[in-house]
Design a protein around this motif. Structure first.
Motif, short mmCIF file in Angstrom:
data_model
loop_
_atom_site.label_atom_id
_atom_site.label_comp_id
_atom_site.label_asym_id
_atom_site.label_seq_id
_atom_site.Cartn_x
_atom_site.Cartn_y
_atom_site.Cartn_z
N THR A 173 121.96 83.55 8.16
CA THR A 173 120.91 84.21 8.94
C THR A 173 120.75 85.67 8.52
O THR A 173 119.63 86.19 8.37
CB THR A 173 121.26 84.13 10.43
OG1 THR A 173 121.38 82.76 10.81
CG2 THR A 173 120.18 84.80 11.28
N LEU A 174 121.88 86.38 8.33
CA LEU A 174 121.83 87.77 7.89
C LEU A 174 121.13 87.90 6.54
O LEU A 174 120.30 88.82 6.34
CB LEU A 174 123.24 88.36 7.82
CG LEU A 174 123.97 88.55 9.15
CD1 LEU A 174 125.38 89.08 8.90
CD2 LEU A 174 123.20 89.50 10.07
N LEU A 203 120.96 91.65 11.75
CA LEU A 203 121.12 92.26 10.43
C LEU A 203 122.51 92.83 10.22
O LEU A 203 122.85 93.26 9.12
CB LEU A 203 120.09 93.38 10.24
CG LEU A 203 118.67 92.93 9.90
CD1 LEU A 203 117.71 94.10 9.98
CD2 LEU A 203 118.63 92.30 8.52
N GLY A 204 123.31 92.84 11.31
CA GLY A 204 124.65 93.36 11.19
C GLY A 204 124.63 94.84 10.82
O GLY A 204 123.78 95.63 11.26
N ALA A 205 125.59 95.26 10.02
CA ALA A 205 125.69 96.66 9.58
C ALA A 205 124.63 97.02 8.57
O ALA A 205 124.42 98.21 8.28
CB ALA A 205 127.08 96.93 9.00
N TYR A 206 123.94 96.03 8.03
CA TYR A 206 122.92 96.31 7.02
C TYR A 206 121.75 97.10 7.63
O TYR A 206 121.12 97.93 6.96
CB TYR A 206 122.39 95.01 6.41
CG TYR A 206 123.48 94.10 5.87
CD1 TYR A 206 124.52 94.62 5.12
CD2 TYR A 206 123.43 92.73 6.11
CE1 TYR A 206 125.51 93.78 4.63
CE2 TYR A 206 124.41 91.88 5.62
CZ TYR A 206 125.45 92.41 4.89
OH TYR A 206 126.43 91.57 4.39
N ARG A 207 121.45 96.88 8.89
CA ARG A 207 120.35 97.57 9.54
C ARG A 207 120.56 99.09 9.51
O ARG A 207 119.68 99.86 9.09
CB ARG A 207 120.21 97.09 10.98
CG ARG A 207 119.04 97.73 11.74
CD ARG A 207 119.22 97.50 13.24
NE ARG A 207 119.36 96.09 13.54
CZ ARG A 207 118.34 95.28 13.79
NH1 ARG A 207 117.10 95.74 13.74
NH2 ARG A 207 118.55 94.01 14.09
N ALA A 265 126.45 92.54 -0.70
CA ALA A 265 127.42 92.21 0.35
C ALA A 265 127.00 90.94 1.09
O ALA A 265 127.83 90.12 1.48
CB ALA A 265 127.55 93.38 1.32
N ALA A 266 125.69 90.79 1.31
CA ALA A 266 125.20 89.60 2.01
C ALA A 266 125.48 88.34 1.20
O ALA A 266 125.91 87.29 1.74
CB ALA A 266 123.72 89.74 2.30
N LYS A 267 125.24 88.42 -0.09
CA LYS A 267 125.52 87.26 -0.95
C LYS A 267 127.01 86.95 -0.98
O LYS A 267 127.42 85.79 -0.90
CB LYS A 267 125.00 87.51 -2.35
CG LYS A 267 123.48 87.53 -2.45
CD LYS A 267 123.02 87.78 -3.88
CE LYS A 267 121.49 87.77 -3.97
NZ LYS A 267 121.03 88.01 -5.36
#
Length: 506
Positions: A173-174, A203-207, A265-267
């Motif tokens: 989802t992120l 989005l977690g910490a990515y936002r 990081a998401a990947k």
């Protein structure tokens, strides 16, 4: 005084007496010899008389044999009443066979000793010897802490698997939401619009990392755009302009770096989540395999209730195939240990026949797998069954100098039982073509085998024959007949009687 001569007369009688005594003594000595000679002579005369008297009888017998006719003709009424049957002499495939003793035994692939897989209490035994069971039917229930621990391990691995699934779903989802935000950034939308659009999306910490870098970059751009018009008027020094330009460039670099790091990081997080889920899945499968190894069968994972504390230690022992219960070793509520025999289950729809091929019959070892052999069972009034060769043993037994033969025997009627003594008839050598007739066609008289040839019209001719190999269906004829001659089967013995009676009447 005158002397008178002595008289000699008295001396003569004395000599005569001595002579008679000597004759009697001689007769006494030769008497036994004469007696033996007389007995021998009498015996010779008696034997001669017997031989002389028997000779006419032999001559009569010879005359009788010679008087038996070679053919006979029966009246039409007698032929119809006798219902004679005739079969042409024909060429058949004949082969030498040999009969050896054997025993019926279980089919090893369908005979199972169901043993206790672990220590425990045999709570229930639900079958009795002789009972027929179906594949998968419940045979007994064993309670053991070992199976409880194995199922508890399954529960633990299931929870780990659920967590790994949730983590992977979150990372997916992120990554999806990050891709959406990146698209909006590429379109140059302002921070407020992006923030509002992504407000309800994870989005977690990515936002924070990306939007913060974006805000700094936009702020630096605004400051630079405000002082750039003042540079021409001299109100702002060139140094300040250059500092604002550097700040704008640094902010843009940080923004791009934040986007790249977020994407990477998401990947990585997604790959790690997938790996953890795969490991959790493997551990769960191993836990189930441990349970199924203890159970001896595959448990229905959808129906089993692992949250039931009583069900955790319950081990159901089920039938691995359909068959009959041969024996059981324990009663209800007995304690059993690992490896003890609980129930012997067998399927006797097919059985094995075991026999030994001795050195004199080793040519039979060359027979192909699947070759038919006949099995006679004395306990069933010598009923004959067919069996197919399964295999020959590779090792010669030193004590008997033989190799084992095993054949598969169908037992659809359920008449055969393991342990029965049987006689196995196996072919020896290759089949050969030979002129043959039915066994009931061959009759004998005076040690001579013969058959009756049907010459039609109620006339039957006796033909002397020589026989060779024989089976239950055919007898080989080595001499006397030609192929195609019509030979009497049913009624041959009656014709023999008629022929002998006709010879006596003549």
């Amino acid at each position: 005084m005158t002397n008178v001569p002595a008289r000699t007369e008295p001396t003569e009688p004395k000599e005569s007496s001595n002579s008679n005594s000597g004759l009697l003594a001689s007769i006494a000595k030769v008497g036994p010899t004469l007696f033996v000679l007389a007995v021998m002579g009498s015996g010779w005369l008696a034997v001669h008389q017997i031989n002389t008297g028997a000779q006419p009888e032999e001559e009569e017998s010879i005359v009788e044999v010679a008087a038996v006719p070679d053919s006979l003709t029966l009246p039409e009424g007698k032929v119809k009443a006798a219902k004679f049957e005739s079969v042409p002499a024909q060429t058949q495939a004949m082969e030498h066979v040999h009969t050896i003793p054997g025993r019926i035994r279980y089919d090893e692939t369908k005979h199972v000793d169901v043993k206790a897989p672990m220590d425990g209490i045999l709570a229930e035994v639900l079958v009795t010897p002789g009972e027929h069971v179906q594949n998968g039917q419940l045979l007994a229930v064993l309670r053991s802490s070992e199976i409880g621990q194995a199922r508890a391990e399954v529960l633990k691995r299931q929870k780990e698997h659920e967590i790994a699934q949730q983590m992977l779903q979150r990372e997916v989802t992120l990554a999806k939401n990050l891709d959406q935000m990146s698209l909006m950034l590429d379109q140059g939308q302002p921070v407020d619009s992006i923030d509002n659009a992504m407000q309800n999306r994870a989005l977690g910490a990515y936002r924070q990392d990306i939007l913060s870098a974006l805000s700094k970059m936009q702020l630096a751009s605004e400051l630079l755009s405000k002082i750039e018009p003042l540079a021409n008027s001299g109100s702002v020094s060139g140094r300040t302009i250059r500092e604002r330009q550097a700040e704008r460039q640094i902010a843009e670099t940080e923004f791009r770096t934040a986007r790249d790091q977020a994407t990477f990081a998401a990947k990585q997080a997604k790959i790690n989540a997938e790996a953890k889920l795969s490991e959790a899945d493997r551990q769960l499968n191993l836990a189930w395999q441990s349970v199924e190894t203890l159970l001896g069968y595959k448990e229905d994972k959808a129906k089993v209730d692992l949250n039931n504390q009583e069900a955790l230690s319950r081990l159901e022992i089920r039938a691995p195939f359909a068959g009959s219960v041969e024996s059981r070793g324990f009663a209800n509520n007995e304690r059993v240990t690992r490896g003890e025999s609980l129930i012997i289950l067998a399927n006797t729809d097919s059985l094995y026949v075991a026999a030994n091929i001795r050195e004199s019959d080793w040519s039979a070892v060359s027979l192909d797998q699947g070759t038919l052999v006949s099995v006679s069972v004395p306990a069933l009034e010598d009923r004959v069954f067919e069996a197919r060769i399964r295999y020959f043993g590779r090792e010669v037994q030193a004590d008997t100098n033989s190799v084992p033969l095993v054949a598969t025997l169908k037992n659809s009627e359920g008449l055969l039982r393991p342990g029965m003594f049987v006689r196995v008839t196996i072919p020896i050598g290759k089949p050969r073509e030979a002129l043959s007739v039915k066994p009931e066609s061959v009759v004998q008289h005076e040690n001579q085998s013969f058959v009756f040839v049907d010459e039609s019209g109620g006339t039957f001719k006796r033909v002397d024959v020589s026989t060779g190999q024989a089976s239950d269906d055919w007898v080989e004829l080595t001499n006397g007949l030609q192929p195609g001659q019509l030979v009497v089967t049913h009624g041959a013995f009656l014709l023999k009687s008629e022929l002998l009676l006709q010879g006596e009447s003549e």
